[in-house]
Design a protein around this motif. Structure first.
Motif: not given
Ligand SMILES: C/C(=C\COP(=O)(O)O)CCC[C@H](C)CCC[C@H](C)CCCC(C)C
Ligand SMILES: Nc1ccn([C@@H]2O[C@H](COP(=O)(O)OP(=O)(O)O)[C@@H](O)[C@H]2O)c(=O)n1
Length: 254
Positions: A30-36, A52-57, A62-64, A87-89, A104-106, A121-123, A236-238
Motif C-alpha cells: 500500500g505504501a509503495y502504491a500510494f507513493v506511485f 502532492s507532497r502535502k497530501l502525501v504528508h 494517517l492511512l498507516f 523500509v521507507n526510512c 517517482g519518490l523524489i 522532513g520526510p526522514l 516541524d516533523n520532530i
Molecule cells: C512527504 C512526507 C513528509 C514531508 O514532510 P514535510 O517536509 O512536508 O514536513 C511524507 C513522506 C512519506 C513516505 C515517503 C512514505 C511513508 C509511508 C508510510 C510509512 C506507510 C503508509 C502506508 C499506507 C497504507 C499508505
C-alpha cells in the motif's frame, strides 16, 4: 481426546506469524502504491508537486494509523507494523544519499526535486512513525494523537497557509494565522476522529469529555510549537509530535 501432534503454542505462533507477515506485506505494498499514485498524478500534472507532497504528508501517516488494527493482538505485532516505516526510512536514506535514484519518490515527496531533501522532513516523518508505533502502539492514545497532529494538523497548515495566509504571525513572518488556525481546528477534528476509530474497535476506553479537553490542549500546544520560528533548528516533523507526545502523556493519564 487424541494428543495434539503439534503443541498449540507452535500452531498459534505460526498462525500469528503468517497473520502479521501478511499484514506487513499488504501495508508495504500500500505504501509503495500510494507513493506511485501521487508520483503519477504529479508527472501527469494533475497535481502540483507542492500539493502532492502535502497530501502525501497528510495521508500516508494517517492511512498507516488506520492500518494498525489489521495486525494481530500479539506482543510482536507492533514490530511487524514498524517494519513498514523502517523500509521507507531506508528507502529515503538510499535515495537521499543518491545511492539509488527513485525519481517517482523524489518527485512526489520533495519541494524542489532534490534528492537530499529526502533526508530532512520526510526522514524525520517516517522516524516519528517508527517511534510512535514501537513506543505507544494501539493501546495508548499518545501515539495516535501525536501522529494525527503531525500528519493531519501540520499538513493542513501548509495547504491552507500557502493559499489563505496573507496575515502573518507577528513573531514568524514565514507562517500565517490562517495556517495555524487550520492546524488547530483540523488537527483537533482529525485527532478526535482517529481516537473514535480506535475506541470503536475496542482498543481504547475513552471518557469523551476529558478526551475533548485533552485533544484541545494537545492541539493548542502543538500549533503554538509549529508556529515558532525554530524550523531551521528543529524540523516541524520532530517538534510537533514531540510536543503532542509530552502534552498527551500528561493530559491523557491524569
Ligand atoms: C512527504 C512526507 C513528509 C514531508 O514532510 P514535510 O517536509 O512536508 O514536513 C511524507 C513522506 C512519506 C513516505 C515517503 C512514505 C511513508 C509511508 C508510510 C510509512 C506507510 C503508509 C502506508 C499506507 C497504507 C499508505
Ligand atoms: N502555520 C503555518 C504553517 C505553514 N504555512 C505555510 O506553509 C508553508 C510551508 O510551511 P512549513 O515550513 O511548515 O513546511 P513544512 O516544513 O511542513 O514542509 C509556509 O512557508 C507557509 O506559506 C503557514 O502559512 N502557516
Amino acid at each position: 481426546m487424541r494428543p495434539r501432534l503439534v503443541p498449540r503454542a507452535l500452531t498459534d505462533g505460526a498462525g500469528d506469524l503468517i497473520h502479521n507477515a501478511g499484514a506487513t506485506a499488504a501495508v508495504l505494498a500500500g505504501a509503495y502504491a500510494f507513493v506511485f499514485v501521487f508520483n503519477d498524478l504529479t508527472r501527469r500534472e494533475v497535481l502540483h508537486q507542492s500539493l502532492s507532497r502535502k497530501l502525501v504528508h497528510i495521508l500516508s501517516g494517517l492511512l498507516f494509523l488506520v492500518s494498525w488494527p489489521i495486525f494481530s493482538n500479539s506482543i510482536v505485532a507492533r514490530y511487524f507494523a514498524a517494519f513498514v516505516p523502517l523500509v521507507n526510512c531506508l528507502r529515503l536514506l538510499v535515495n537521499g544519499l543518491s545511492l539509488v535514484s527513485d525519481e517517482g519518490l523524489i518527485k512526489s515527496v520533495t519541494r524542489e526535486g532534490e534528492p537530499q531533501e529526502l533526508l530532512r522532513g520526510p526522514l524525520y516523518y517516517v522516524f516519528m512513525l517508527i517511534v510512535c508505533t514501537l513506543v505507544f502502539w494501539r493501546e495508548s492514545p499518545v501515539g495516535v494523537v501525536s501522529l494525527a497532529m503531525m500528519c493531519g494538523g501540520d499538513g493542513i497548515a501548509d495547504i491552507i497557509g500557502r493559499r489563505f495566509g496573507s496575515m502573518k504571525i507577528p513573531y514568524n513572518k514565514r507562517k500565517s494565522i490562517a495556517g495555524s488556525i487550520s492546524m488547530l481546528v483540523f488537527g483537533s477534528f482529525i485527532t478526535i476522529g482517529m481516537l473514535y476509530y480506535y475506541s470503536r474497535l475496542g482498543y481504547m476506553e475513552l471518557d469523551w469529555l476529558s478526551t475533548f479537553q485533552s485533544v484541545a490542549m494537545v492541539s493548542l500546544v502543538a500549533t503554538i510549537v509549529e508556529s515558532l520560528p525554530i524550523s531551521e533548528v528543529v524540523d516541524d516533523n520532530i517538534s510537533v509530535p514531540l510536543a503532542a507526545m509530552a502534552v498527551a502523556s500528561f493530559t491523557f493519564h491524569h
